[in-house]
Write an enzyme that holds these catalytic residues in place. Structure first.
Site, PDB file in Angstrom:
ATOM      1  N   SER A  26      25.409  91.075  53.117  1.00  0.00           N
ATOM      2  CA  SER A  26      24.097  90.434  53.312  1.00  0.00           C
ATOM      3  C   SER A  26      23.470  91.005  54.568  1.00  0.00           C
ATOM      4  O   SER A  26      24.187  91.522  55.438  1.00  0.00           O
ATOM      5  CB  SER A  26      24.299  88.924  53.486  1.00  0.00           C
ATOM      6  N   TYR A  34      28.434  81.611  57.440  1.00  0.00           N
ATOM      7  CA  TYR A  34      27.978  82.608  56.463  1.00  0.00           C
ATOM      8  C   TYR A  34      27.799  83.962  57.148  1.00  0.00           C
ATOM      9  O   TYR A  34      28.290  84.986  56.659  1.00  0.00           O
ATOM     10  CB  TYR A  34      26.664  82.143  55.824  1.00  0.00           C
TER      11      TYR A  34
END
Ligand SMILES: NC(=O)c1ccc[n+]([C@@H]2O[C@H](COP(=O)([O-])OP(=O)(O)OC[C@H]3O[C@@H](n4cnc5c(N)ncnc54)[C@H](OP(=O)(O)O)[C@@H]3O)[C@@H](O)[C@H]2O)c1
Length: 253
Positions: free
Chosen positions: A141, A154
């Site tokens: 990501s 995350y």
């Protein structure tokens, strides 16, 4: 278009979102696919889309299970190789977002899927990839590089995955196996369902995000799939340990 003709591609988290987009893109290019997710109905739907994209039903294996479960991971890799006789590409894509909390539970859940499951799947797949001179693509990501306040676990899971990509890439480079990473920005999917928004709120959430992105819109699963396919193909034969940001410029802010 048969760029992946008869290649065997295992894509985790392929019952929805970006993983489903990668599956359909690979199917249209002749790959044999091992698809997996927890939701059998959604997985069947994606398998059907792959058949419509050009592969036969025998070319798609759909295995339902939880990737944080060691026994399931073993079963998934074994079943893939038993069915197709080889493994050419592993796409570690399954992932989740959970907000940071005062206790460790969300952190452990995020790390277990976004990092640990991918490390384990890679280790299980390497013996087969050594035989096929295949490769691994990790779906990381832009959160590996960009700070998202409130989503510390995350961000950490993706940053750690980035380093795992590089370590494995260096270890396997002399053995003919490449390991790379794609780093999407904001792509509308089910990943923010943890927010428990109504449909209207969910639409508004993504629309607000789109305004913040330099190119003025969200990304699409196919835009991620194209980069995954490039890294998984011989077109990138000299690329290993690399990261491709696909985020409309968002990480620069
Ligand atoms: N969407 C974005 O904006 C964005 C941005 C950057 C990076 N990414 C990354 O892209 C990847 C895919 O995300 P997405 O946006 O496509 O999310 P998504 O629509 O929520 O899809 C997630 C996929 O992972 C699977 N999954 C979740 N938990 C699992 C578990 N415990 N065991 C097995 N499978 C599990 C889901 O399958 P089931 O529901 O069937 O279990 C689904 O197929 C993730 O790694 C995510 O971090 C997404």
């Amino acid at each position: 278009m048969a760029e992946f003709k008869r290649k065997v591609v295992l894509i985790t988290g392929s019952s929805a979102g970006i993983g489903a987009g990668i599956a359909v893109y690979m199917a249209a290019r002749g790959a044999r696919l091992s698809l997996t997710g927890r939701d059998q109905g959604k997985l069947r739907g994606v398998a059907q889309r792959c058949v419509e994209a050009g592969v036969t039903e025998q070319d798609v294996l759909a295995t339902t299970g939880d990737l944080t479960d060691e026994a399931f991971r073993n079963q998934l890799v074994t079943q893939t190789v038993d069915t197709f006789g080889q493994l050419d590409v592993l796409v570690n894509n399954a992932g989740l977002v959970l907000p940071d909390t005062p206790d460790l539970q969300n952190h452990l859940d995020v790390m277990n899927l976004n990092l640990n499951a991918h490390v384990a799947m890679s280790k299980l797949s390497v013996p087969h990839l050594l035989r096929s001179k295949g490769n691994i693509v990790n779906v990381s990501s832009n959160a590996a590089l960009k700070v998202y306040p409130g989503l510390g676990s995350y961000c950490v899971s993706k940053a750690a995955l980035e380093m795992f990509t590089k370590v494995l890439a260096l270890e396997l480079a002399p053995k003919g196996v490449r390991v790379n990473s794609v780093n999407p920005g904001v792509v509308r999917s089910d990943i923010a369902r943890f927010l428990n928004y109504t449909d209207e709120q969910y639409n508004e959430f993504w629309a607000e995000f789109a305004k913040a992105i330099p190119v003025g819109r969200l990304g699409k699963p196919e835009e991620v799939a194209r980069a995954v396919a490039f890294l998984a193909s011989d077109k990138s034969s000299f690329v290993t340990g690399a990261l491709i940001l696909i985020d409309g410029g968002y990480a620069m802010l």
